[in-house]
Each structure stands twice: as structure tokens, then as C-alpha cells.
Design a protein around this motif. Structure first.
Motif, PDB file in Angstrom:
ATOM      1  N   LEU A   1      46.687  38.411  54.896  1.00  0.00           N
ATOM      2  CA  LEU A   1      47.271  37.930  53.654  1.00  0.00           C
ATOM      3  C   LEU A   1      48.659  37.356  53.903  1.00  0.00           C
ATOM      4  O   LEU A   1      49.432  37.880  54.711  1.00  0.00           O
ATOM      5  CB  LEU A   1      47.355  39.070  52.636  1.00  0.00           C
ATOM      6  N   ARG A   2      48.954  36.273  53.165  1.00  0.00           N
ATOM      7  CA  ARG A   2      50.242  35.599  53.272  1.00  0.00           C
ATOM      8  C   ARG A   2      50.756  35.309  51.867  1.00  0.00           C
ATOM      9  O   ARG A   2      49.972  35.207  50.909  1.00  0.00           O
ATOM     10  CB  ARG A   2      50.100  34.289  54.054  1.00  0.00           C
ATOM     11  N   PRO A   3      52.076  35.156  51.701  1.00  0.00           N
ATOM     12  CA  PRO A   3      52.608  34.744  50.400  1.00  0.00           C
ATOM     13  C   PRO A   3      51.916  33.477  49.905  1.00  0.00           C
ATOM     14  O   PRO A   3      51.673  32.535  50.677  1.00  0.00           O
ATOM     15  CB  PRO A   3      54.087  34.506  50.686  1.00  0.00           C
ATOM     16  N   GLY A   4      51.565  33.463  48.639  1.00  0.00           N
ATOM     17  CA  GLY A   4      50.844  32.339  48.047  1.00  0.00           C
ATOM     18  C   GLY A   4      49.367  32.589  47.871  1.00  0.00           C
ATOM     19  O   GLY A   4      48.718  31.958  47.022  1.00  0.00           O
ATOM     20  N   ASN A   5      48.797  33.519  48.648  1.00  0.00           N
ATOM     21  CA  ASN A   5      47.384  33.879  48.462  1.00  0.00           C
ATOM     22  C   ASN A   5      47.172  34.583  47.125  1.00  0.00           C
ATOM     23  O   ASN A   5      48.069  35.238  46.604  1.00  0.00           O
ATOM     24  CB  ASN A   5      46.908  34.819  49.568  1.00  0.00           C
ATOM     25  N   VAL A   6      45.955  34.446  46.593  1.00  0.00           N
ATOM     26  CA  VAL A   6      45.542  35.219  45.426  1.00  0.00           C
ATOM     27  C   VAL A   6      44.427  36.157  45.869  1.00  0.00           C
ATOM     28  O   VAL A   6      43.388  35.714  46.366  1.00  0.00           O
ATOM     29  CB  VAL A   6      45.055  34.306  44.283  1.00  0.00           C
ATOM     30  N   LEU A   7      44.663  37.445  45.707  1.00  0.00           N
ATOM     31  CA  LEU A   7      43.713  38.472  46.116  1.00  0.00           C
ATOM     32  C   LEU A   7      42.942  38.938  44.884  1.00  0.00           C
ATOM     33  O   LEU A   7      43.533  39.428  43.915  1.00  0.00           O
ATOM     34  CB  LEU A   7      44.467  39.645  46.738  1.00  0.00           C
ATOM     35  N   ARG A   8      41.624  38.773  44.913  1.00  0.00           N
ATOM     36  CA  ARG A   8      40.772  39.208  43.796  1.00  0.00           C
ATOM     37  C   ARG A   8      39.839  40.297  44.294  1.00  0.00           C
ATOM     38  O   ARG A   8      39.094  40.098  45.269  1.00  0.00           O
ATOM     39  CB  ARG A   8      39.964  38.039  43.240  1.00  0.00           C
ATOM     40  N   THR A   9      39.885  41.438  43.621  1.00  0.00           N
ATOM     41  CA  THR A   9      39.082  42.603  43.976  1.00  0.00           C
ATOM     42  C   THR A   9      38.173  42.908  42.794  1.00  0.00           C
ATOM     43  O   THR A   9      38.654  43.214  41.702  1.00  0.00           O
ATOM     44  CB  THR A   9      39.990  43.810  44.276  1.00  0.00           C
ATOM     45  N   TRP A  10      36.863  42.835  42.985  1.00  0.00           N
ATOM     46  CA  TRP A  10      35.924  42.877  41.866  1.00  0.00           C
ATOM     47  C   TRP A  10      34.825  43.884  42.147  1.00  0.00           C
ATOM     48  O   TRP A  10      34.296  43.950  43.273  1.00  0.00           O
ATOM     49  CB  TRP A  10      35.322  41.498  41.644  1.00  0.00           C
ATOM     50  N   ILE A  11      34.463  44.676  41.132  1.00  0.00           N
ATOM     51  CA  ILE A  11      33.316  45.573  41.219  1.00  0.00           C
ATOM     52  C   ILE A  11      32.467  45.376  39.974  1.00  0.00           C
ATOM     53  O   ILE A  11      32.964  45.424  38.845  1.00  0.00           O
ATOM     54  CB  ILE A  11      33.738  47.040  41.359  1.00  0.00           C
ATOM     55  N   GLU A  12      31.208  45.154  40.187  1.00  0.00           N
ATOM     56  CA  GLU A  12      30.245  44.892  39.116  1.00  0.00           C
ATOM     57  C   GLU A  12      30.301  45.979  38.047  1.00  0.00           C
ATOM     58  O   GLU A  12      30.206  47.171  38.345  1.00  0.00           O
ATOM     59  CB  GLU A  12      28.853  44.838  39.736  1.00  0.00           C
ATOM     60  N   GLY A  13      30.489  45.557  36.798  1.00  0.00           N
ATOM     61  CA  GLY A  13      30.479  46.489  35.690  1.00  0.00           C
ATOM     62  C   GLY A  13      31.743  47.307  35.526  1.00  0.00           C
ATOM     63  O   GLY A  13      31.886  48.026  34.528  1.00  0.00           O
ATOM     64  N   VAL A  14      32.671  47.216  36.475  1.00  0.00           N
ATOM     65  CA  VAL A  14      33.883  48.031  36.434  1.00  0.00           C
ATOM     66  C   VAL A  14      35.105  47.176  36.097  1.00  0.00           C
ATOM     67  O   VAL A  14      35.944  47.558  35.288  1.00  0.00           O
ATOM     68  CB  VAL A  14      34.094  48.781  37.771  1.00  0.00           C
ATOM     69  N   GLY A  15      35.209  45.998  36.719  1.00  0.00           N
ATOM     70  CA  GLY A  15      36.335  45.130  36.414  1.00  0.00           C
ATOM     71  C   GLY A  15      36.886  44.471  37.657  1.00  0.00           C
ATOM     72  O   GLY A  15      36.249  44.471  38.717  1.00  0.00           O
ATOM     73  N   GLU A  16      38.088  43.919  37.534  1.00  0.00           N
ATOM     74  CA  GLU A  16      38.690  43.226  38.660  1.00  0.00           C
ATOM     75  C   GLU A  16      40.203  43.383  38.649  1.00  0.00           C
ATOM     76  O   GLU A  16      40.836  43.540  37.595  1.00  0.00           O
ATOM     77  CB  GLU A  16      38.327  41.734  38.650  1.00  0.00           C
ATOM     78  N   CYS A  17      40.766  43.350  39.841  1.00  0.00           N
ATOM     79  CA  CYS A  17      42.199  43.229  40.029  1.00  0.00           C
ATOM     80  C   CYS A  17      42.459  41.831  40.600  1.00  0.00           C
ATOM     81  O   CYS A  17      41.746  41.383  41.496  1.00  0.00           O
ATOM     82  CB  CYS A  17      42.717  44.262  41.024  1.00  0.00           C
ATOM     83  N   VAL A  18      43.449  41.148  40.045  1.00  0.00           N
ATOM     84  CA  VAL A  18      43.835  39.823  40.547  1.00  0.00           C
ATOM     85  C   VAL A  18      45.324  39.864  40.810  1.00  0.00           C
ATOM     86  O   VAL A  18      46.128  39.991  39.872  1.00  0.00           O
ATOM     87  CB  VAL A  18      43.484  38.715  39.540  1.00  0.00           C
ATOM     88  N   ASN A  19      45.693  39.779  42.086  1.00  0.00           N
ATOM     89  CA  ASN A  19      47.084  39.954  42.485  1.00  0.00           C
ATOM     90  C   ASN A  19      47.589  38.768  43.300  1.00  0.00           C
ATOM     91  O   ASN A  19      46.982  38.396  44.302  1.00  0.00           O
ATOM     92  CB  ASN A  19      47.231  41.236  43.310  1.00  0.00           C
ATOM     93  N   GLN A  20      48.655  38.170  42.830  1.00  0.00           N
ATOM     94  CA  GLN A  20      49.317  37.084  43.548  1.00  0.00           C
ATOM     95  C   GLN A  20      50.147  37.669  44.677  1.00  0.00           C
ATOM     96  O   GLN A  20      50.945  38.595  44.465  1.00  0.00           O
ATOM     97  CB  GLN A  20      50.219  36.297  42.590  1.00  0.00           C
ATOM     98  N   CYS A  21      49.965  37.144  45.880  1.00  0.00           N
ATOM     99  CA  CYS A  21      50.759  37.597  47.031  1.00  0.00           C
ATOM    100  C   CYS A  21      52.086  36.835  47.037  1.00  0.00           C
ATOM    101  O   CYS A  21      52.093  35.599  46.955  1.00  0.00           O
ATOM    102  CB  CYS A  21      50.007  37.370  48.328  1.00  0.00           C
ATOM    103  N   VAL A  22      53.179  37.562  47.142  1.00  0.00           N
ATOM    104  CA  VAL A  22      54.508  36.954  47.118  1.00  0.00           C
ATOM    105  C   VAL A  22      55.313  37.435  48.298  1.00  0.00           C
ATOM    106  O   VAL A  22      55.051  38.472  48.902  1.00  0.00           O
ATOM    107  CB  VAL A  22      55.251  37.254  45.791  1.00  0.00           C
TER     108      VAL A  22
END
Length: 277
Positions: free
Chosen positions: A251-272
Motif C-alpha cells: 500500500l502507498r499514499p493515494g491508494n483506496v483500500l476496500r474491504t468487503w464481506i458479503e452480507g456484512v458490509g465494507e470498509c473503504v479507507n483512503q491511504c494517506v
């Protein structure tokens, strides 16, 4: 049902999802709600506030768990690709509450690490105390499931035989947005888990490939220590981590990290970038 911890101008509050809004509850966060049980905070109160989901500022679903217990290699396919034998017992390690990050918060890439890696994981939140529990008792004590990314600083992790140094960086572990009760996701028996970086799928698997189930892990850990309401368990990650790629990818600054689990939800985090390094 689905619960979250959201930030307000007065601090944090637990909230219940109702359609496309969150209704605040009489508890400072989901951990406090669980600790109070059915007779205490967590109920609706006269001064409840309705917050549209699109406007909510999500904190970590359990901001201050007493314990964050993690599992090493736990997906059969991932273990097979490493060439290792299936372990007889879960490989446990711990993180701290200070490592947790909200599901929409910026992820700061530490200036002191060059190998920041992703790890999508099913999170398990304990709902009542258990000690020396059977798997059946442990399953009954699970309050629900959430999304976790055990972001790891691989260069720090590999410095010694113990992994802790690479796992304990502050605000490095997105967790949330919701605690989803077991009945909503069939006890998380067969859910797709996925991690994306800038829209490219890096990890994809299903929880049915877990070697040790959430109940197995909770029961095993409870042989040594009492698990209490709000404790968080990260159940391990499938293959596809950046450190194992050829060549490795981090991971590097500027990346967008999306963590997803079916039926549970997602985290979307901008790398800075780290402003303190």
C-alpha cells in the motif's frame, strides 16, 4: 439486526440501523451496549437522534475492546499455497484497541515502514462472558460479525520470530461499519470475503474455507482467558496478500483500500502519507 458506533459532536454513541438511517441508542458505543446486556443501555431513549447512513461518521464498531485476538494462517487454500501442513491449533496473536480505525477513516501509511500490506478478515464480536467454553457455548456467545482489515507492516513483522511489532501500529486496522447479528448471515458459515486496492481484486475467498470456525477460535481462546462482551476476534486472512506476490505489492499514499464481506458490509479507507515521520 445491525448496530454501529458513530461519532457525534458530543462523542460516540451506539446506533441501530433502520432502513437507510441510524437511530441512536442509550449507550456510548456497541461495546458498552453489549456489556450492559438486555437490561441496560442499548435500548431506544427519549432523546434518540436519527442520522442518515450517508451522513454518519462511523467509529470502529467496538472502539475500546478489552481484547483484540487474531488468528494466523486459517484459510485452507492459503495454507496449502504456503506449502505448510494444516495446524492442529489456531495460531493466536493479539492487537490493541489503539490499532483500530473507523471503516471510512484515512489509513496513514507509516513513514517508518516500506511494506504495508492488506489482510481482509471476518471479525467476530463477543456478546457475553465465556471461560473454558465448548464450541457450542462459544457460538451462543457471539454477538455478531463485522469487517476487519489486519493491515500489517511486514518489514517490522519479519524483524523477529514474534509478529507483534508489525501488527501494533496505531490506527492501522479498519473495523466496522456494523455488528451484524448471526441470524442475518447464517452464522457467517459461507460468506464471500474480498479485498480491493484501487478497484483491483487482491483477495477473494469464502468463510467456508476457514480451518477453525469463529466458534472454534473463541472456545480455544477461552481455555486460557475469559472473553468478555465487546472483545473482537479477527479470524485470519485468505491468500492474495501483497507480501506474497511476485513481485511484492504494498500500500502507498493515494491508494483506496476496500474491504468487503458479503452480507456484512465494507470498509473503504483512503491511504494517506504520514505527516509525523
Amino acid at each position: 439486526m445491525r448496530f454501529a458506533t458513530i461519532r457525534t459532536e458530543y462523542g460516540t454513541t451506539a446506533a441501530r440501523l433502520e432502513g437507510d438511517v441510524l437511530v441512536t441508542l442509550d449507550a456510548a458505543d456497541v461495546g458498552e451496549m453489549l456489556a450492559a446486556g438486555s437490561e441496560g443501555p442499548g435500548r431506544m431513549w427519549e432523546e434518540a437522534v436519527v442520522v442518515p447512513v450517508a451522513e454518519a461518521d462511523f467509529a470502529p464498531v467496538v472502539p475500546r475492546p478489552g481484547k483484540v485476538i487474531c488468528v494466523g494462517l486459517n484459510y485452507r487454500a492459503h495454507i496449502a499455497e504456503t506449502g505448510r501442513e494444516l495446524p492442529a491449533y489456531p495460531t493466536l496473536f493479539a492487537k490493541f484497541a489503539d490499532t483500530l480505525l473507523g471503516p471510512r477513516d484515512d489509513l496513514v501509511i507509516p513513514a517508518v515502514s516500506e511494506r504495508v500490506d492488506w489482510e481482509v478478515e471476518l471479525g467476530v464480536v463477543i456478546g457475553r462472558p465465556i471461560y473454558r467454553a465448548t464450541p457450542e457455548e462459544a457460538a451462543a456467545a457471539i454477538a455478531g460479525y463485522t469487517v476487519v482489515n489486519d493491515v500489517s507492516m511486514r518489514d517490522w513483522q519479519r524483524r523477529t520470530l514474534q509478529w507483534l511489532a508489525g501488527k501494533m501500529f496505531e490506527r492501522s486496522t479498519p473495523a466496522g461499519p456494523y455488528l451484524v447479528t448471526p441470524d442475518e448471515v447464517d452464522d457467517a458459515a459461507d460468506l464471500e470475503v474480498r479485498c480491493e486496492v484501487d478497484g483491483a481484486v487482491m483477495q477473494r475467498s469464502r468463510t467456508s474455507d476457514l480451518l477453525f470456525s469463529p466458534a472454534d477460535i473463541a472456545a480455544y481462546a477461552s481455555q486460557a482467558i475469559t472473553l468478555r462482551p465487546g472483545d473482537l476476534i479477527a479470524t485470519g486472512t485468505p491468500g492474495g496478500v501483497g507480501d506474497a506476490r511476485k513481485p511484492p505489492v504494498y500500500l502507498r499514499p493515494g491508494n483506496v483500500l476496500r474491504t468487503w464481506i458479503e452480507g456484512v458490509g465494507e470498509c473503504v479507507n483512503q491511504c494517506v502519507a504520514d505527516k509525523t515521520g
